[in-house]
Design an enzyme around this catalytic site. Structure first.
Site, PDB file in Angstrom:
ATOM      1  N   HIS A  75      47.907 -11.603  -8.044  1.00 42.90           N
ATOM      2  CA  HIS A  75      48.996 -10.690  -7.658  1.00 42.90           C
ATOM      3  C   HIS A  75      50.195 -10.931  -8.575  1.00 42.90           C
ATOM      4  O   HIS A  75      51.321 -11.089  -8.099  1.00 42.90           O
ATOM      5  CB  HIS A  75      49.395 -10.890  -6.191  1.00 42.90           C
ATOM      6  CG  HIS A  75      48.318 -10.516  -5.224  1.00 42.90           C
ATOM      7  ND1 HIS A  75      48.542  -9.674  -4.170  1.00 42.90           N
ATOM      8  CD2 HIS A  75      47.026 -10.869  -5.160  1.00 42.90           C
ATOM      9  CE1 HIS A  75      47.402  -9.539  -3.487  1.00 42.90           C
ATOM     10  NE2 HIS A  75      46.487 -10.255  -4.075  1.00 42.90           N
ATOM     11  N   PHE A  80      49.507  -8.251 -18.908  1.00 49.19           N
ATOM     12  CA  PHE A  80      49.192  -9.217 -19.958  1.00 49.19           C
ATOM     13  C   PHE A  80      49.015  -8.521 -21.312  1.00 49.19           C
ATOM     14  O   PHE A  80      48.288  -7.528 -21.407  1.00 49.19           O
ATOM     15  CB  PHE A  80      47.901  -9.975 -19.616  1.00 49.19           C
ATOM     16  CG  PHE A  80      48.052 -11.042 -18.564  1.00 49.19           C
ATOM     17  CD1 PHE A  80      49.006 -10.953 -17.562  1.00 49.19           C
ATOM     18  CD2 PHE A  80      47.220 -12.159 -18.571  1.00 49.19           C
ATOM     19  CE1 PHE A  80      49.128 -11.946 -16.593  1.00 49.19           C
ATOM     20  CE2 PHE A  80      47.342 -13.157 -17.607  1.00 49.19           C
ATOM     21  CZ  PHE A  80      48.294 -13.047 -16.619  1.00 49.19           C
ATOM     22  N   HIS A  94      42.217  -9.199  -7.754  1.00 48.31           N
ATOM     23  CA  HIS A  94      42.813  -7.893  -7.472  1.00 48.31           C
ATOM     24  C   HIS A  94      42.580  -7.476  -6.010  1.00 48.31           C
ATOM     25  O   HIS A  94      41.442  -7.533  -5.528  1.00 48.31           O
ATOM     26  CB  HIS A  94      42.205  -6.852  -8.419  1.00 48.31           C
ATOM     27  CG  HIS A  94      42.678  -5.458  -8.153  1.00 48.31           C
ATOM     28  ND1 HIS A  94      44.001  -5.093  -8.208  1.00 48.31           N
ATOM     29  CD2 HIS A  94      41.990  -4.328  -7.800  1.00 48.31           C
ATOM     30  CE1 HIS A  94      44.120  -3.815  -7.901  1.00 48.31           C
ATOM     31  NE2 HIS A  94      42.913  -3.327  -7.653  1.00 48.31           N
ATOM     32  N   PRO A 106      46.398  -0.837  -3.248  1.00 49.36           N
ATOM     33  CA  PRO A 106      45.122  -0.139  -3.036  1.00 49.36           C
ATOM     34  C   PRO A 106      44.860   0.322  -1.612  1.00 49.36           C
ATOM     35  O   PRO A 106      44.319   1.408  -1.401  1.00 49.36           O
ATOM     36  CB  PRO A 106      44.091  -1.192  -3.460  1.00 49.36           C
ATOM     37  CG  PRO A 106      44.804  -2.030  -4.460  1.00 49.36           C
ATOM     38  CD  PRO A 106      46.225  -2.107  -3.978  1.00 49.36           C
ATOM     39  N   GLN A 107      45.229  -0.484  -0.624  1.00 48.96           N
ATOM     40  CA  GLN A 107      44.879  -0.095   0.757  1.00 48.96           C
ATOM     41  C   GLN A 107      45.644   1.156   1.199  1.00 48.96           C
ATOM     42  O   GLN A 107      45.144   1.931   2.021  1.00 48.96           O
ATOM     43  CB  GLN A 107      45.095  -1.270   1.734  1.00 48.96           C
ATOM     44  CG  GLN A 107      46.520  -1.571   2.131  1.00 48.96           C
ATOM     45  CD  GLN A 107      47.339  -2.209   1.015  1.00 48.96           C
ATOM     46  OE1 GLN A 107      46.799  -2.636   0.012  1.00 48.96           O
ATOM     47  NE2 GLN A 107      48.647  -2.276   1.191  1.00 48.96           N
ATOM     48  N   ASP A 125      41.010  -7.173 -19.421  1.00 50.85           N
ATOM     49  CA  ASP A 125      41.020  -6.612 -20.771  1.00 50.85           C
ATOM     50  C   ASP A 125      42.364  -5.909 -20.965  1.00 50.85           C
ATOM     51  O   ASP A 125      43.310  -6.164 -20.221  1.00 50.85           O
ATOM     52  CB  ASP A 125      39.789  -5.722 -21.018  1.00 50.85           C
ATOM     53  CG  ASP A 125      39.783  -4.472 -20.153  1.00 50.85           C
ATOM     54  OD1 ASP A 125      40.803  -4.189 -19.480  1.00 50.85           O
ATOM     55  OD2 ASP A 125      38.764  -3.755 -20.154  1.00 50.85           O
ATOM     56  N   LYS A 188      52.737   2.843  -9.071  1.00 56.36           N
ATOM     57  CA  LYS A 188      53.871   2.673  -8.166  1.00 56.36           C
ATOM     58  C   LYS A 188      54.571   4.011  -7.941  1.00 56.36           C
ATOM     59  O   LYS A 188      55.074   4.295  -6.870  1.00 56.36           O
ATOM     60  CB  LYS A 188      54.859   1.689  -8.788  1.00 56.36           C
ATOM     61  CG  LYS A 188      55.117   0.504  -7.917  1.00 56.36           C
ATOM     62  CD  LYS A 188      56.048  -0.447  -8.591  1.00 56.36           C
ATOM     63  CE  LYS A 188      56.418  -1.568  -7.665  1.00 56.36           C
ATOM     64  NZ  LYS A 188      57.172  -2.621  -8.307  1.00 56.36           N
ATOM     65  N   ASN A 222      59.385   2.352   4.456  1.00 60.65           N
ATOM     66  CA  ASN A 222      58.678   3.209   3.506  1.00 60.65           C
ATOM     67  C   ASN A 222      58.980   4.687   3.746  1.00 60.65           C
ATOM     68  O   ASN A 222      59.877   5.264   3.156  1.00 60.65           O
ATOM     69  CB  ASN A 222      57.174   2.954   3.588  1.00 60.65           C
ATOM     70  CG  ASN A 222      56.780   1.608   2.983  1.00 60.65           C
ATOM     71  OD1 ASN A 222      57.425   1.130   2.060  1.00 60.65           O
ATOM     72  ND2 ASN A 222      55.741   0.995   3.499  1.00 60.65           N
TER      73      ASN A 222
HETATM   74  O1  0FX Z   1      51.300  -8.635  -4.611  1.00 59.51           O
HETATM   75  P1  0FX Z   1      50.890  -7.340  -4.017  1.00 59.51           P
HETATM   76  O2  0FX Z   1      50.005  -7.473  -2.861  1.00 59.51           O
HETATM   77  O3  0FX Z   1      50.060  -6.476  -5.081  1.00 59.51           O
HETATM   78  C1  0FX Z   1      50.602  -5.540  -6.001  1.00 59.51           C
HETATM   79  C2  0FX Z   1      49.564  -4.523  -6.431  1.00 59.51           C
HETATM   80  O4  0FX Z   1      49.016  -3.854  -5.316  1.00 59.51           O
HETATM   81  C3  0FX Z   1      48.468  -5.179  -7.218  1.00 59.51           C
HETATM   82  O5  0FX Z   1      47.554  -4.222  -7.662  1.00 59.51           O
HETATM   83  C4  0FX Z   1      49.096  -5.900  -8.391  1.00 59.51           C
HETATM   84  N1  0FX Z   1      48.061  -6.581  -9.126  1.00 59.51           N
HETATM   85  C5  0FX Z   1      50.140  -6.885  -7.897  1.00 59.51           C
HETATM   86  C6  0FX Z   1      50.848  -7.533  -9.032  1.00 59.51           C
HETATM   87  O6  0FX Z   1      51.120  -6.219  -7.105  1.00 59.51           O
HETATM   88  O7  0FX Z   1      52.180  -6.497  -3.767  1.00 59.51           O
HETATM   89  P2  0FX Z   1      53.390  -6.747  -2.774  1.00 59.51           P
HETATM   90  O8  0FX Z   1      53.360  -8.133  -2.218  1.00 59.51           O
HETATM   91  O9  0FX Z   1      54.613  -6.295  -3.457  1.00 59.51           O
HETATM   92  O10 0FX Z   1      53.064  -5.738  -1.609  1.00 59.51           O
HETATM   93  C7  0FX Z   1      52.069  -5.992  -0.659  1.00 59.51           C
HETATM   94  C8  0FX Z   1      51.855  -4.750   0.143  1.00 59.51           C
HETATM   95  O11 0FX Z   1      53.048  -4.434   0.833  1.00 59.51           O
HETATM   96  C9  0FX Z   1      51.532  -3.513  -0.679  1.00 59.51           C
HETATM   97  O12 0FX Z   1      50.130  -3.404  -0.874  1.00 59.51           O
HETATM   98  C10 0FX Z   1      52.079  -2.387   0.157  1.00 59.51           C
HETATM   99  C11 0FX Z   1      53.197  -3.042   0.965  1.00 59.51           C
HETATM  100  N2  0FX Z   1      54.524  -2.639   0.499  1.00 59.51           N
HETATM  101  C12 0FX Z   1      55.134  -3.276  -0.534  1.00 59.51           C
HETATM  102  C13 0FX Z   1      56.389  -2.873  -0.970  1.00 59.51           C
HETATM  103  C14 0FX Z   1      57.069  -3.572  -2.138  1.00 59.51           C
HETATM  104  C15 0FX Z   1      55.143  -1.590   1.153  1.00 59.51           C
HETATM  105  O13 0FX Z   1      54.572  -1.020   2.089  1.00 59.51           O
HETATM  106  N3  0FX Z   1      56.387  -1.173   0.720  1.00 59.51           N
HETATM  107  C16 0FX Z   1      57.034  -1.779  -0.314  1.00 59.51           C
HETATM  108  O14 0FX Z   1      58.180  -1.374  -0.660  1.00 59.51           O
END
Ligand code: 0FX
Length: 249
Positions: A75, A80, A94, A106-107, A125, A188, A222
């Protein structure tokens, strides 16, 4: 001794990976953890607080190539550079099933677009969430899932994959599978375009409930509409309670 760089921007997964590494107790593997220059709750963890553990993969590409045998991205918010992914084995964990759920959150898109969902560990890659697949698995998805409940299931699947493939991954002893063509990629920007509610839009309850639950994720603000009187944004979350869970209350 094999030096492994882990770049991780997710506290939940950090704690689980640490406990897996301790359990595995592989003396010939040395893990170094860093995070991106994007504030998250991992910065407050005792292992990172005041430790200067920020790593910019673009600025530090040569240093990484000189000092590590492989890189793991968990995450990680950084993209890269080609020199890095082509110069050393880089692995990504991922929170989606590639190539069905490439890209961000993704969800969310799995609920809205009725796509299967899971987790993937793959070699990186030059494209996002695209390299050869080491292992992947689907998770279940229910009509009462919100983004958060489904996300938590995906995070568990990530750790199951890591646990099942731990030795293979760090010994470099596995076969990969090329991702199938097609698939999906969401950005995003695609996510942001879902947030504003048009109060005059009409749709089926199915689609409206799906969009609302896809954008319900704990305390995140959201989806919103704008109050016509005050002009303030009003945030909307959905509560979904299946019958048996209600009875437990
Ligand atoms: O760290 P992460 O779970 O993952 C995201 C991407 O989905 C992933 O493909 C990428 N490799 C990674 C670097 O970043 O994201 P998060 O911790 O910012 O958010 C987790 C979940 O929270 C997200 O799937 C949806 C939800 N979310 C997040 C934000 C920032 C919201 O519902 N609203 C938001 O504003």
């Amino acid at each position: 001794m094999k030096r492994i760089l882990v770049i991780i921007d997710n506290l939940q997964q950090y704690e689980k990976i640490q406990s897996l590494i301790n359990k595995k107790n592989r003396a010939n593997l040395n893990f170094d953890f860093y995070h991106s220059n994007v504030p998250t709750d991992i910065w407050d963890h005792i292992d990172f607080k005041n430790q200067n553990k920020i790593l910019d993969v673009n600025q530090k590409t040569d240093w990484i190539l000189e000092n590590f045998h492989m890189v793991v991205s968990v995450h990680c918010y950084q993209f890269f550079p080609a020199k890095l992914v082509n110069g050393i084995r880089c692995i990504n964990i991922h929170p989606g099933y590639n190539p069905v759920n490439r890209g961000w959150y993704p969800q969310v898109f799995s609920i809205i677009n009725d796509l299967q969902i899971g987790a993937t560990i793959h070699e990186m890659d030059e494209k996002l969430d695209n390299g050869p697949i080491i292992s992947r698995k689907f998770v279940e998805k229910f009509s009462w899932d919100t983004s958060l409940t489904l996300y938590n299931r995906v995070l568990n699947a990530e750790m199951e994959l890591l646990q099942e493939n731990f030795d293979k991954i760090f010994d470099g002893n596995y076969l990969t599978k090329k991702p199938e063509t097609g698939g999906n990629f969401f950005s995003k920007r695609d996510f942001k375009e879902l947030l504003e509610i048009n109060m005059d839009e009409t749709d089926t309850y199915r689609n409206i409930i799906n969009r609302l639950r896809a954008l319900t994720h704990g305390s995140y603000k959201n989806m919103y509409y704008t109050d016509p009187e005050s002009g303030r944004k009003v945030y909307v979350n959905l509560s979904l309670i299946p019958e048996d869970e209600k009875e437990k209350d």
